[in-house]
Design an enzyme around this catalytic site. Structure first.
Site, PDB file in Angstrom:
ATOM      1  CG  HIS A 193     -72.802  14.009  72.717  1.00 20.84           C
ATOM      2  ND1 HIS A 193     -73.083  12.811  72.103  1.00 20.84           N
ATOM      3  CD2 HIS A 193     -71.861  14.639  71.947  1.00 20.84           C
ATOM      4  CE1 HIS A 193     -72.353  12.710  70.997  1.00 20.84           C
ATOM      5  NE2 HIS A 193     -71.599  13.808  70.885  1.00 20.84           N
ATOM      6  CB  ALA A 218     -76.883  -6.904  97.149  1.00 23.57           C
ATOM      7  CE  LYS A 232     -75.316 -19.007 109.252  1.00 26.48           C
ATOM      8  NZ  LYS A 232     -76.104 -20.192 109.091  1.00 26.48           N
ATOM      9  CB  VAL A 275     -73.484 -13.896 100.379  1.00 25.71           C
ATOM     10  CG1 VAL A 275     -73.017 -14.320  98.990  1.00 25.71           C
ATOM     11  CG2 VAL A 275     -73.751 -15.126 101.239  1.00 25.71           C
TER      12      VAL A 275
END
Ligand code: NAI
Length: 455
Positions: free
Chosen positions: A441, A316, A33, A39
């Protein structure tokens, strides 16, 4: 036209589910929509990271001398920051649109409402048109909690009160910003606006920031931000908003802080209103979240739900996985959603990341555990790149099984290395198993292995 699957909501759960289901051969219709990407892509995770990265660069310029670099002048151009943020969002939303097209998902950019179950299947309407499918997947997300605090709604109408949406679009930096709620959104925005020059005051109801994060890390983070000038009012409850101030109560006394803008970030609730769930009888809990089982199923046959709408984790990355679980189960592959190893990150500077248990949750569950804490200074790369940094890594092991059950970190790159810890917990590795792994490392992730030798 009849579809195999109707997906309601085009955020991370909905768009990913649509792609996955279409890739498995289903004829999929996706309703959105507002904006594809939801979001997360449009007014949450992604745009906030774009802003925070600008702030990070700006911070580097302010503190570069300790690294031997003299920057004579630097300033932030908020308009450019927002413009770049919008570009980032556009790129990613375009990517989502492209992927949906590539998978032949039919996208209808309208508000969908579930109407009924007919002999043809589930019927969904949008703008008086009706669409039918054998299955439904509801991924309508969440909305900010806006309680009936006096002045809140009026303040929002007038642009004084902001939510996560508006705070990411301010083209002018507010001189005084009050943030109500010291959770994830509050802290990330406190971080950004503090870096770019606002006077930031956080009003938090609890006596700690960052919600469920480790207590010690929460305190370290607060102290870090206090040093940078953020003012924290803990144990403080907002009672009202005026046109230019926030009023809160602490220890029975009332206080007022003047502000140019105020962000209200006190949590989100599932967006189940107006979806028409009652028309088919989808069960919700008292928060309005759709109740799902570990297969993503609701109480109705062939009706699934994923993402914030089920109120489980409201992240999410959880939504992505829940979406896959739903699609797998509806297409005949048994798949179970597990929530014990979901990482969470607060993208402040320093970053905070955790996965699994904290000391608090392990105690609540009566687990037989021990924890150790190691300074990030045991990582060569951390010391080389974080002048004055005082990050920590905390690890928890279950005594009976010797399994790693929790990792909490504060220090940069935490966001990028937490997935490793999530894998260790998800695959139930023991402390001895992890000690046998070789880490690159020098990296900051070595700190996790190093910490285990302290048990
Ligand atoms: P949150 O639940 O993280 O924090 C809300 C805070 O507001 C809590 O600390 C709570 O104690 C406080 N609070 C509640 N009522 C209050 C009142 N009346 N006065 C003062 N303080 C009050 O919620 P937030 O920050 O709004 O975030 C919403 C959702 O978005 C969360 O579920 C979060 O996981 C998600 N999110 C995740 C991000 C990430 O993963 N990095 C980034 C941004 C959001």
């Amino acid at each position: 036209m009849k579809y195999d699957l109707i997906v309601i909501g085009g955020g991370p759960a909905g768009y990913l589910a649509s792609e996955r289901a279409a890739a498995k051969g289903l004829n999929v219709l996706l309703f959105e929509k507002r904006n594809l990407g939801g979001v997360c892509l449009n007014e949450g995770c992604v745009p906030s990271k774009a802003l925070l990265y600008s702030a990070k660069i700006y911070d580097y310029t302010k503190h570069s001398e300790q690294y031997g670099i003299k920057v004579t002048e630097s300033s932030i151009d908020q308009q450019v920051v927002i413009k770049r943020k919008n570009k980032v969002v556009k790129t990613l939303v375009t990517g989502v649109k492209g992927a949906l097209k590539h998978h032949n998902v039919t996208v209808v950019e309208k508000t969908a409402k579930i109407e009924k179950k007919s002999s043809e299947g589930y019927v969904v309407s949008a703008d008086n048109e009706k669409y039918t499918a054998n299955r439904l997947l509801i991924c309508a997300g969440s909305v900010p909690i806006m309680p009936p605090i006096p002045g809140l709604h009026e303040g929002y109408e007038k642009g004084f009160v902001l939510t996560n949406r508006e705070v990411l679009d301010l083209t002018e930096i507010p001189k005084n910003l009050v943030i109500v709620g010291g959770g994830v959104i509050g802290l990330e925005m406190a971080s950004y606006y503090n870096s770019v020059g606002s006077t930031v005051t956080v009003v938090e109801m609890l006596d700690k920031i960052g919600g469920p994060i480790d207590d010690e890390i929460s305190e370290l983070l607060r102290k870090e931000y206090e040093k940078k000038g953020v003012i924290f009012n803990l144990g403080s409850k907002v009672t009202s908003f005026t046109e230019n101030s926030v009023i809160f109560e602490k220890d029975g006394k009332s206080f007022e802080i003047l502000a140019d803008k105020t962000l209200v970030s006190i949590g989100r609730r599932p967006a189940t209103k107006d979806l028409g769930l009652e028309n088919i009888g989808v069960e919700t809990d008292k928060r309005g979240a759709i109740i799902t089982d570990s297969f993503g199923r609701t109480n109705l046959a062939e009706v699934y739900a994923a993402g914030d709408i089920n109120g489980m984790s409201m992240l999410a990355h959880t939504a992505y996985r829940e979406a896959e679980v739903c699609v797998n189960n509806m297409t005949g592959k048994k798949d179970i959603m597990r929530y014990n190893a979901i990482p969470s990150v607060i993208y402040t500077n320093p970053e905070v990341a955790s996965v699994g248990e904290t000391e608090t949750t392990a105690k609540q569950k009566n687990m037989n555990f021990e924890s150790v804490k190691l300074s990030m200074k045991f990582s060569g790369r951390y010391v080389a790149e974080n002048e004055g940094g005082n990050g920590i890594c905390k690890v928890l092991r279950e005594k009976d099984t010797n399994r790693l059950i929790g990792v909490s970190l504060i220090g940069n790159y935490a966001s990028e290395l937490i997935y490793g810890a999530a894998m260790m917990i998800e695959t139930q590795m023991t402390v001895e198993d992890i000690k046998e792994l070789v880490f690159p490392h020098p990296t900051v992730c070595e700190i996790i292995r190093e910490a285990l030798f302290a048990f």
